[in-house]
Design an enzyme around this catalytic site. Structure first.
Site, PDB file in Angstrom:
ATOM      1  N   ASP A   8       7.634  43.643 -67.391  1.00  0.00           N
ATOM      2  CA  ASP A   8       7.106  42.326 -67.773  1.00  0.00           C
ATOM      3  C   ASP A   8       8.275  41.411 -68.130  1.00  0.00           C
ATOM      4  O   ASP A   8       9.449  41.746 -67.893  1.00  0.00           O
ATOM      5  CB  ASP A   8       6.047  42.455 -68.887  1.00  0.00           C
ATOM      6  CG  ASP A   8       6.633  42.842 -70.230  1.00  0.00           C
ATOM      7  OD1 ASP A   8       7.873  43.039 -70.338  1.00  0.00           O
ATOM      8  OD2 ASP A   8       5.848  42.951 -71.191  1.00  0.00           O
ATOM      9  N   CYS A  66       8.368  47.693 -70.363  1.00  0.00           N
ATOM     10  CA  CYS A  66       7.919  46.477 -71.062  1.00  0.00           C
ATOM     11  C   CYS A  66       8.599  46.495 -72.433  1.00  0.00           C
ATOM     12  O   CYS A  66       9.643  47.141 -72.580  1.00  0.00           O
ATOM     13  CB  CYS A  66       6.396  46.382 -71.121  1.00  0.00           C
ATOM     14  SG  CYS A  66       5.551  47.668 -72.068  1.00  0.00           S
ATOM     15  N   GLY A  69       7.103  49.926 -73.710  1.00  0.00           N
ATOM     16  CA  GLY A  69       6.766  50.909 -72.674  1.00  0.00           C
ATOM     17  C   GLY A  69       5.342  51.427 -72.810  1.00  0.00           C
ATOM     18  O   GLY A  69       4.858  52.162 -71.950  1.00  0.00           O
ATOM     19  N   VAL A  70       4.658  51.019 -73.876  1.00  0.00           N
ATOM     20  CA  VAL A  70       3.338  51.576 -74.163  1.00  0.00           C
ATOM     21  C   VAL A  70       2.247  50.940 -73.305  1.00  0.00           C
ATOM     22  O   VAL A  70       1.505  51.632 -72.602  1.00  0.00           O
ATOM     23  CB  VAL A  70       2.998  51.433 -75.664  1.00  0.00           C
ATOM     24  CG1 VAL A  70       1.550  51.828 -75.935  1.00  0.00           C
ATOM     25  CG2 VAL A  70       3.942  52.285 -76.498  1.00  0.00           C
ATOM     26  N   ARG A 110      12.670  47.049 -75.852  1.00  0.00           N
ATOM     27  CA  ARG A 110      12.924  46.690 -77.249  1.00  0.00           C
ATOM     28  C   ARG A 110      13.073  47.921 -78.136  1.00  0.00           C
ATOM     29  O   ARG A 110      13.263  47.791 -79.342  1.00  0.00           O
ATOM     30  CB  ARG A 110      11.772  45.827 -77.774  1.00  0.00           C
ATOM     31  CG  ARG A 110      11.755  44.427 -77.202  1.00  0.00           C
ATOM     32  CD  ARG A 110      10.512  43.676 -77.629  1.00  0.00           C
ATOM     33  NE  ARG A 110      10.601  42.263 -77.294  1.00  0.00           N
ATOM     34  CZ  ARG A 110       9.542  41.459 -77.206  1.00  0.00           C
ATOM     35  NH1 ARG A 110       8.327  41.928 -77.412  1.00  0.00           N
ATOM     36  NH2 ARG A 110       9.707  40.182 -76.912  1.00  0.00           N
ATOM     37  N   HIS A 134       1.470  76.040 -65.748  1.00  0.00           N
ATOM     38  CA  HIS A 134       1.205  74.619 -66.020  1.00  0.00           C
ATOM     39  C   HIS A 134       0.197  74.018 -65.042  1.00  0.00           C
ATOM     40  O   HIS A 134      -0.401  72.990 -65.317  1.00  0.00           O
ATOM     41  CB  HIS A 134       2.511  73.818 -65.957  1.00  0.00           C
ATOM     42  CG  HIS A 134       3.544  74.343 -66.900  1.00  0.00           C
ATOM     43  ND1 HIS A 134       3.411  74.266 -68.271  1.00  0.00           N
ATOM     44  CD2 HIS A 134       4.716  74.990 -66.671  1.00  0.00           C
ATOM     45  CE1 HIS A 134       4.457  74.834 -68.848  1.00  0.00           C
ATOM     46  NE2 HIS A 134       5.268  75.286 -67.890  1.00  0.00           N
ATOM     47  N   ARG A 137      -3.408  73.449 -66.193  1.00  0.00           N
ATOM     48  CA  ARG A 137      -3.541  72.341 -67.151  1.00  0.00           C
ATOM     49  C   ARG A 137      -3.476  70.994 -66.440  1.00  0.00           C
ATOM     50  O   ARG A 137      -4.223  70.070 -66.772  1.00  0.00           O
ATOM     51  CB  ARG A 137      -2.449  72.462 -68.215  1.00  0.00           C
ATOM     52  CG  ARG A 137      -2.584  73.759 -69.001  1.00  0.00           C
ATOM     53  CD  ARG A 137      -1.292  74.225 -69.603  1.00  0.00           C
ATOM     54  NE  ARG A 137      -1.462  75.549 -70.218  1.00  0.00           N
ATOM     55  CZ  ARG A 137      -0.453  76.290 -70.661  1.00  0.00           C
ATOM     56  NH1 ARG A 137       0.781  75.849 -70.579  1.00  0.00           N
ATOM     57  NH2 ARG A 137      -0.680  77.476 -71.185  1.00  0.00           N
TER      58      ARG A 137
END
Ligand code: RB5
Length: 155
Positions: A8, A66, A69-70, A110, A134, A137
């Site tokens: 972004d 971003c 990053g979330v 950030r 793995h 899962r």
């Protein structure tokens, strides 16, 4: 190897530095799905584009940046077939490939200093999915999205 990159308005210069790093160190092709303007830009747009390109097999992996990053990582994880890890240190980046077969990586411009981000990228690229115990899962996660159509949204 084709890598899609999205970002972004917060991460324009940061995205360019990470792109250059990947091109110079690995020789991978970088496809830019993000904004190159510092005008406000809604991160789900580029998260979605990169995630859909991964899911469609048009690119091998995606990297999303971003502020934290979330948000961009949450958006990517809404796309069927995408497993995006949002992380700020190399250990989780490596294990997310080895155990979770992540195909998209996100981090925050950030939050994560640029040199640490390069280490995260290195760990993520150099780790291989281990399969074995793995796989069940990862299959369980895939089952959770089996009802999704993959229909493209309006934006
Ligand atoms: C933009 O202000 C910010 O919300 C965005 O970059 C990101 O951090 C969202 O998760």
């Amino acid at each position: 190897m084709k890598i899609g990159i999205g970002n972004d308005h917060v991460a324009v210069e940061y995205k360019k530095e990470i792109s250059n790093y990947i091109q110079e160190k690995y020789g991978y092709e970088i496809i830019n799905f993000g904004t190159d303007s510092t005008e406000r830009f809604n991160y789900p747009e580029s998260g979605k584009k990169v995630a859909e390109a991964v899911a469609a097999g048009q690119i091998d992996y995606g990297i999303l940046i971003c502020g934290t990053g979330v948000g961009i990582g949450i958006a990517a994880n809404k796309v069927k077939g995408v497993r995006c890890v949002t992380c700020s240190e190399p250990y989780s980046a490596r294990l997310s490939r080895e155990h979770n077969d992540t195909n998209v990586l996100s981090f925050g411009a950030r939050v994560v200093g640029i040199e640490l981000a390069k280490m995260i990228v290195d760990e993520w690229f150099n780790a291989e999915y281990q399969g074995g115990r793995h796989q069940l899962r990862v299959d369980m996660i895939s089952d959770m999205e089996s009802h999704l159509t993959g229909r493209e949204s309006e934006f």
